[in-house]
Design an enzyme around this catalytic site. Structure first.
Site, PDB file in Angstrom:
ATOM      1  N   ASN A  52      73.285  38.189 122.238  1.00 49.16           N
ATOM      2  CA  ASN A  52      73.924  38.984 121.193  1.00 49.16           C
ATOM      3  C   ASN A  52      73.353  38.566 119.837  1.00 49.16           C
ATOM      4  O   ASN A  52      73.098  37.392 119.578  1.00 49.16           O
ATOM      5  CB  ASN A  52      75.456  38.864 121.231  1.00 49.16           C
ATOM      6  CG  ASN A  52      75.987  37.457 121.133  1.00 49.16           C
ATOM      7  OD1 ASN A  52      75.478  36.535 121.758  1.00 49.16           O
ATOM      8  ND2 ASN A  52      77.045  37.284 120.362  1.00 49.16           N
ATOM      9  N   ILE A  53      73.135  39.553 118.993  1.00 53.27           N
ATOM     10  CA  ILE A  53      72.569  39.349 117.659  1.00 53.27           C
ATOM     11  C   ILE A  53      73.525  40.005 116.672  1.00 53.27           C
ATOM     12  O   ILE A  53      73.610  41.236 116.612  1.00 53.27           O
ATOM     13  CB  ILE A  53      71.157  39.973 117.534  1.00 53.27           C
ATOM     14  CG1 ILE A  53      70.231  39.518 118.671  1.00 53.27           C
ATOM     15  CG2 ILE A  53      70.563  39.680 116.154  1.00 53.27           C
ATOM     16  CD1 ILE A  53      69.962  38.027 118.726  1.00 53.27           C
ATOM     17  N   GLU A  54      74.249  39.189 115.937  1.00 55.13           N
ATOM     18  CA  GLU A  54      75.232  39.715 114.987  1.00 55.13           C
ATOM     19  C   GLU A  54      74.590  40.003 113.642  1.00 55.13           C
ATOM     20  O   GLU A  54      73.470  39.570 113.357  1.00 55.13           O
ATOM     21  CB  GLU A  54      76.381  38.719 114.832  1.00 55.13           C
ATOM     22  CG  GLU A  54      77.164  38.561 116.112  1.00 55.13           C
ATOM     23  CD  GLU A  54      78.323  37.596 116.017  1.00 55.13           C
ATOM     24  OE1 GLU A  54      79.117  37.563 116.957  1.00 55.13           O
ATOM     25  OE2 GLU A  54      78.448  36.868 115.002  1.00 55.13           O
ATOM     26  N   CYS A  63      74.940  43.716 121.293  1.00 60.38           N
ATOM     27  CA  CYS A  63      75.389  42.821 122.362  1.00 60.38           C
ATOM     28  C   CYS A  63      74.202  42.373 123.222  1.00 60.38           C
ATOM     29  O   CYS A  63      73.154  43.018 123.244  1.00 60.38           O
ATOM     30  CB  CYS A  63      76.416  43.521 123.241  1.00 60.38           C
ATOM     31  SG  CYS A  63      77.883  44.067 122.351  1.00 60.38           S
ATOM     32  N   GLU A  65      73.824  42.453 126.486  1.00 58.48           N
ATOM     33  CA  GLU A  65      73.465  43.393 127.543  1.00 58.48           C
ATOM     34  C   GLU A  65      72.554  44.498 127.003  1.00 58.48           C
ATOM     35  O   GLU A  65      71.542  44.844 127.616  1.00 58.48           O
ATOM     36  CB  GLU A  65      74.726  44.027 128.149  1.00 58.48           C
ATOM     37  CG  GLU A  65      75.687  43.025 128.745  1.00 58.48           C
ATOM     38  CD  GLU A  65      76.753  42.510 127.770  1.00 58.48           C
ATOM     39  OE1 GLU A  65      77.848  42.177 128.245  1.00 58.48           O
ATOM     40  OE2 GLU A  65      76.497  42.454 126.538  1.00 58.48           O
ATOM     41  N   CYS A  96      81.428  45.032 126.918  1.00 58.92           N
ATOM     42  CA  CYS A  96      82.240  45.934 126.103  1.00 58.92           C
ATOM     43  C   CYS A  96      81.984  47.383 126.528  1.00 58.92           C
ATOM     44  O   CYS A  96      81.071  47.675 127.302  1.00 58.92           O
ATOM     45  CB  CYS A  96      81.908  45.744 124.617  1.00 58.92           C
ATOM     46  SG  CYS A  96      80.314  46.443 124.114  1.00 58.92           S
ATOM     47  N   CYS A  99      78.425  48.748 125.803  1.00 55.44           N
ATOM     48  CA  CYS A  99      77.445  48.213 126.750  1.00 55.44           C
ATOM     49  C   CYS A  99      77.590  48.868 128.119  1.00 55.44           C
ATOM     50  O   CYS A  99      76.600  49.167 128.775  1.00 55.44           O
ATOM     51  CB  CYS A  99      77.595  46.697 126.881  1.00 55.44           C
ATOM     52  SG  CYS A  99      76.939  45.818 125.450  1.00 55.44           S
TER      53      CYS A  99
END
Length: 158
Positions: A52-54, A63, A65, A96, A99
């Site tokens: 995940n890359i915020e 996310c 996935e 989520c 995803c």
């Protein structure tokens, strides 16, 4: 809804889980501190990792996935045989909703999805149940809308 998934042999399953755990180490989660790693097994045997890359804007977050799927598809890989997802939580957590829809776009409804608890390695080392929840997108997203639905005849369509 009960959807049976096809089986994944033990060595492939272990490789996929290991790759998801490795991917989690590269998560950029400075806002939520909630790391997620994913590993996608392609039909030709390659493993594609994602974390995940915020983003400070929150909406720009992607996310793990979806990271794995976008990496694969953008490099021309569109056939997959399994997905593993791991977090830092000691119970399996599900992808989520967004995803799930992206997984539905590119993966067979019966493809195995392995939801791996953070303490997987410790459980296995102790000889306990591994705690993995093996599911599929057919179970996670029942009655879903997919690409084939766009091909259905429509009334009143111009």
């Amino acid at each position: 809804m009960s959807v049976s998934t096809w089986t994944l042999d033990v060595p492939a399953k272990e490789q996929l889980i290991k790759a998801a755990i490795e991917a989690k180490e590269f998560a950029y989660s400075r806002y939520s501190n909630f790391r997620v790693g994913a590993a996608l097994l392609s039909a030709d045997g390659k493993i594609i990792k994602g974390a995940n890359i915020e983003n400070a804007s929150y909406g720009g977050t992607i996310c793990a996935e979806r990271t794995a799927i976008v990496k694969a598809v953008s490099e021309g890989t569109k056939a997959f045989t399994a997905l593993a997802v791991v977090t830092d939580v000691a119970q399996p957590l599900s992808p989520c909703g967004m995803c799930r829809q992206v997984i539905r776009e590119f993966c067979a409804q019966t493809m195995p999805i392995l939801l791996v608890p953070a303490d997987y390695a410790e459980r296995v080392a102790k000889g306990e149940s591994d705690g993995i929840l093996e599911t599929s997108i057919g179970e996670l997203l029942p009655h879903s809308f997919g690409p084939e639905d766009l091909e259905l005849p429509r009334q009143g369509a111009q």
